[in-house]
Every structure is written in structure tokens, then in C-alpha cells.
Design an enzyme around this catalytic site. Structure first.
Site, mmCIF file in Angstrom:
data_model
loop_
_atom_site.group_PDB
_atom_site.id
_atom_site.type_symbol
_atom_site.label_atom_id
_atom_site.label_comp_id
_atom_site.label_asym_id
_atom_site.label_seq_id
_atom_site.Cartn_x
_atom_site.Cartn_y
_atom_site.Cartn_z
ATOM 1 N N LYS A 11 0.836 -1.202 0.000
ATOM 2 C CA LYS A 11 0.000 0.000 0.000
ATOM 3 C C LYS A 11 0.877 1.262 0.000
ATOM 4 O O LYS A 11 2.098 1.176 0.227
ATOM 5 C CB LYS A 11 -0.915 -0.044 1.230
ATOM 6 C CG LYS A 11 -1.893 -1.224 1.225
ATOM 7 C CD LYS A 11 -2.760 -1.211 2.487
ATOM 8 C CE LYS A 11 -3.717 -2.385 2.529
ATOM 9 N NZ LYS A 11 -4.585 -2.353 3.727
ATOM 10 N N ASN A 114 -1.657 -0.323 7.353
ATOM 11 C CA ASN A 114 -1.107 -1.648 7.657
ATOM 12 C C ASN A 114 -0.289 -2.250 6.513
ATOM 13 O O ASN A 114 -0.127 -3.452 6.400
ATOM 14 C CB ASN A 114 -2.202 -2.596 8.164
ATOM 15 C CG ASN A 114 -3.307 -2.815 7.142
ATOM 16 O OD1 ASN A 114 -3.217 -2.359 6.011
ATOM 17 N ND2 ASN A 114 -4.339 -3.536 7.551
ATOM 18 N N GLU A 128 -9.257 -10.496 -7.834
ATOM 19 C CA GLU A 128 -8.296 -9.398 -7.695
ATOM 20 C C GLU A 128 -7.190 -9.466 -8.751
ATOM 21 O O GLU A 128 -6.771 -8.427 -9.289
ATOM 22 C CB GLU A 128 -7.714 -9.405 -6.275
ATOM 23 C CG GLU A 128 -8.777 -9.021 -5.245
ATOM 24 C CD GLU A 128 -8.330 -9.136 -3.804
ATOM 25 O OE1 GLU A 128 -9.096 -8.706 -2.918
ATOM 26 O OE2 GLU A 128 -7.234 -9.665 -3.539
HETATM 27 P P1 IDP Z 1 -7.313 -7.354 5.393
HETATM 28 O O1 IDP Z 1 -6.525 -6.280 4.677
HETATM 29 O O2 IDP Z 1 -6.501 -7.968 6.514
HETATM 30 O O3 IDP Z 1 -7.889 -8.390 4.456
HETATM 31 P P2 IDP Z 1 -10.019 -6.317 5.638
HETATM 32 O O4 IDP Z 1 -10.943 -6.606 6.793
HETATM 33 O O5 IDP Z 1 -10.323 -6.950 4.331
HETATM 34 O O6 IDP Z 1 -8.536 -6.645 6.120
HETATM 35 O O7 IDP Z 1 -10.002 -4.736 5.469
HETATM 36 C C1 IDP Z 1 -9.387 -4.151 4.335
HETATM 37 C C2 IDP Z 1 -8.555 -2.977 4.787
HETATM 38 O O8 IDP Z 1 -9.425 -1.973 5.289
HETATM 39 C C3 IDP Z 1 -7.606 -3.291 5.959
HETATM 40 O O9 IDP Z 1 -6.380 -3.822 5.538
HETATM 41 C C4 IDP Z 1 -7.447 -1.910 6.577
HETATM 42 O O10 IDP Z 1 -6.451 -1.154 5.892
HETATM 43 C C5 IDP Z 1 -8.804 -1.279 6.345
HETATM 44 N N1 IDP Z 1 -9.651 -1.416 7.529
HETATM 45 C C6 IDP Z 1 -10.289 -2.531 7.950
HETATM 46 N N2 IDP Z 1 -10.967 -2.313 9.079
HETATM 47 C C7 IDP Z 1 -10.763 -0.994 9.380
HETATM 48 C C8 IDP Z 1 -11.212 -0.146 10.439
HETATM 49 O O11 IDP Z 1 -11.938 -0.563 11.356
HETATM 50 N N3 IDP Z 1 -10.769 1.139 10.393
HETATM 51 C C9 IDP Z 1 -9.955 1.615 9.405
HETATM 52 N N4 IDP Z 1 -9.518 0.847 8.400
HETATM 53 C C10 IDP Z 1 -9.913 -0.444 8.381
#
Ligand code: IDP
Ligand code: MG
Length: 151
Positions: A11, A114, A128
Site C-alpha cells: 500500500k 497496515n 483481484e
Molecule cells: P485485510 O486487509 O486484513 O484483508 P479487511 O478486513 O479486508 O482486512 O479490510 C481491508 C482494509 O481496510 C484493511 O487492511 C485496513 O487497511 C482497512 N480497515 C479494515 N478495518 C478498518 C477499520 O476498522 N478502520 C480503518 N480501516 C480499516
């Protein structure tokens, strides 16, 4: 285990922080095979499609703003069990809950920063990969050390 491909993206925070080499190293060292790689600044349309499952979530627009804010490094990695294997290398979504030794566990603190994305299952991976790459951008090749890898 079956041979799989998965979509991985570093990212904008990972690119801005100079973590591209560090992250590539972890996937290479593990033994996965890189079959596609490019840097791009995603369009809003592409980012919204990619994160379409999160469209109703409160963080959606901020997430799309962030992902389109600068270059990302998009990749496809191939290997036995690579989809789950990559998720293990990446670690939990919340970096503070990600185990040390994982990419997020070692390199991040904030869920909104992250560092890396990885497909979470076969269907997501196929969707994807097709979204981010043309088939002509993916290479079939055999590593020179092929005979040293477990069949
Ligand atoms: P992942 O990246 O581990 O698959 P997902 O639940 O698919 O996680 O969420 C996609 C992305 O959305 C996460 O990597 C994170 O950057 C963002 N995200 C997920 N939950 C939150 C939140 O509660 N607050 C802010 N960003 C979030
Ligand atoms: Mg996800």
C-alpha cells in the site's frame, strides 16, 4: 495443497516508507514465485472495485482516499498454498494484534496504515488478479533452482 496464485499489494504507506525491498524479500525467502509486478497509482474506480465488499463500512471512503493517494506495488505470487501462506506472512489486519515476525506485526501499528494487502481466498484471489493485471502481464516461468524445491 494445490498450486495457487494470489494478489498482493504494498500500500502507499509501505512504498512511502521504503519497505518495498523488505517485503519482497520476505516472499522470495519463503519460496513463493513472483509472476507479476508493477507500480501504479490506482484510480478511484479501481480502488472502489477492489474494496467493494467494504463499501458499506464507515472506513470505506477513507480507505479509498488512502489507497489512491500515491503509488502502490501490485504483485502476483504463485506457489503451493500461497493464498493462506501469504496471509500468514502478512499477519492480522490490526497490526498491534499481528504476531511479531509477520509483516504487519513487525512494520506497522495502525489498522489504516497496515502496509500490505493480500487476497483472502481463492475466489477473491482470482477476482483481484483479473482486476489488477492483464494476463499478458503475468509470466509462466520455472526458477533455475526448481529441482531443489519440494514437488
Ligand atoms: P485485510 O486487509 O486484513 O484483508 P479487511 O478486513 O479486508 O482486512 O479490510 C481491508 C482494509 O481496510 C484493511 O487492511 C485496513 O487497511 C482497512 N480497515 C479494515 N478495518 C478498518 C477499520 O476498522 N478502520 C480503518 N480501516 C480499516
Ligand atoms: Mg481483506
Amino acid at each position: 495443497m494445490t498450486l495457487e496464485r494470489t494478489f498482493i499489494a504494498i500500500k502507499p504507506d509501505g512504498v512511502q516508507r521504503g519497505l518495498v525491498g523488505e517485503i519482497l524479500l520476505r516472499f522470495e525467502r519463503k519460496g513463493f514465485k513472483l509472476v507479476g509486478l508493477k507500480q501504479l497509482i490506482p484510480s478511484r474506480e479501481l480502488a472502489e472495485k477492489h474494496y467493494g465488499v467494504h463499501r458499506e463500512r464507515p472506513f470505506f471512503s477513507g480507505l479509498v482516499d488512502f489507497i489512491t493517494s500515491g503509488p502502490i506495488v501490485a504483485m502476483v505470487w504463485e506457489g503451493e498454498g500461497v493464498i493462506l501462506g501469504a496471509r500468514k506472512l502478512i499477519g492480522a489486519t490490526k497490526p498491534l494484534e499481528a504476531e511479531p515476525g509477520t509483516i504487519r506485526g513487525d512494520l506497522a501499528v495502525d489498522i489504516g496504515r497496515n502496509v500490505i494487502h493480500g487476497s483472502d481466498g481463492i475466489e477473491t484471489a482470482n477476482f483481484e488478479i483479473g482486476l489488477w493485471f492483464k494476463s499478458s502481464e503475468l509470466n509462466d516461468w520455472n526458477p533455475a533452482d526448481h529441482c531443489w524445491r519440494v514437488e
